[in-house]
Design an enzyme around this catalytic site. Structure first.
Site: not given
Ligand code: NDP
Length: 297
Positions: A55, A99, A122
């Site tokens: 990412k 994460q 997200d």
């Protein structure tokens, strides 16, 4: 089926990242704003470290600013929440990504809820999930948003089609069902969701015009479980032993690709289908957030 379209997620994801890169350059020129994405990595899970590195590379490619904070697995929930609070009010950060998974002593729901919904790129915050369900503008979770994008860019009509989703997780099954159910372009489908409690998922999968499979189980769907001409989106990522490979395994999806492709009009491969789309959509969400802040919204 002759001429089955193999949907190239790698190429589509590369095209999206290129578009985002161009739009980000324009945003910088016109408004002096560089999209900023913050990553929080707790513990030393090698898979999580590798996802964050990918990412970060995508941020670099798109001309974004990224900031990664790594905390030990022993970090307290309070320390994690303090880090998120700081990013929530940092004007240079437009997206916050924690994460997952987090260590067992940390409540993931609390952490996700601490992220400002305006920076929840997200799309996991309950506010964004709720907005998706009631059809308001929201950050969509990246993997299901990527599936919709794959369908649109492959010219696959969803309006009025019967979409069958196998799997009901909060990160894939439920959101993709809700996305494709909306009365909007690129959606407007008739949606059925099936899962492990169904006695025979074949009853449902055989009725699908578009079949989306996200179970994490190899061969959940085989050739006898689909109708001719079906479009198949295989979300699964599974490792199977393969002594012929140097690393001793290969990656396969949840669908028996070779069998099902014979009957499908279009199908995503694994790897190279849905997988690459997730990061591309994360870049798109982060850009949108930065653009919104440039517009003072
Ligand atoms: P989860 O394990 O959270 O959910 C799996 C779902 O599938 C559950 O709803 C479960 O039912 C259902 N299920 C499991 N086995 C069967 C079966 N035999 N028949 C019918 N339904 C079944 O998985 P995720 O949704 O997180 O992920 C699914 C797959 O997608 C995984 O392989 C994962 O690695 C991959 N993935 C890929 C991504 C990407 O490409 N970027 C991103 C996210 C996931 P029940 O609810 O009843 O338990």
């Amino acid at each position: 089926m002759q001429n089955t379209l193999i949907i190239d997620g790698k190429a589509i994801s590369a095209a999206i990242k290129e578009e985002v890169r161009e739009q980000a350059a324009e945003l910088k020129t016109q408004h002096g704003i560089v999209p900023g994405l913050a990553f929080l990595l707790v513990g030393e899970n090698p898979a999580s470290q590798s996802y964050v590195r990918s990412k970060e590379r995508a941020c670099e490619y798109c001309g974004f600013h990224s900031s990664t904070v790594t905390m030990p697995a022993s970090a307290s929930e309070r320390e994690i929440l303090a880090r998120i609070d700081a990013w929530n009010i940092d004007p240079d950060i437009h997206g916050i990504l924690v994460q997952l998974p987090l260590p067992d002593h940390v409540n993931e729901d609390c952490v996700i809820e601490a992220i400002s919904p305006r920076k929840d790129v997200d799309g996991f915050h309950p506010v964004n999930v709720g907005k998706l369900v009631i059809g308001q503008e929201a950050f969509l979770p990246c993997t299901p948003a990527g599936i919709q994008e794959l369908l649109i860019r492959s010219g696959i009509e969803t309006a009025g089609k019967h979409v069958v989703v196998v799997g009901r997780s909060n990160i894939v099954g439920k959101p993709i069902a809700n996305i494709l159910l909306q009365k909007t372009a690129g959606a407007n489908a008739v949606v059925t969701v099936t899962h492990s409690a169904a006695e025979d998922i074949g009853l449902y999968t055989r009725m699908a015009d578009i079949l989306i499979v996200a179970t994490g189980r190899v061969n959940t769907v085989t050739a006898g479980m689909v109708k001719d001409g079906v479009v198949v989106i295989d979300v699964g990522i599974n490792r199977v032993e393969d002594a012929s490979r140097e690393r001793g395994y290969r990656i396969v999806g949840d669908v028996d690709f070779e069998g099902v492709r014979e009957r499908a009009s279009a199908i995503t491969p694994v790897p190279g289908g849905v997988g690459p789309m997730t990061i591309a959509m994360l870049m798109k969400n982060t850009f949108r957030s930065a653009e919104r802040s440039a517009a003072g919204r």
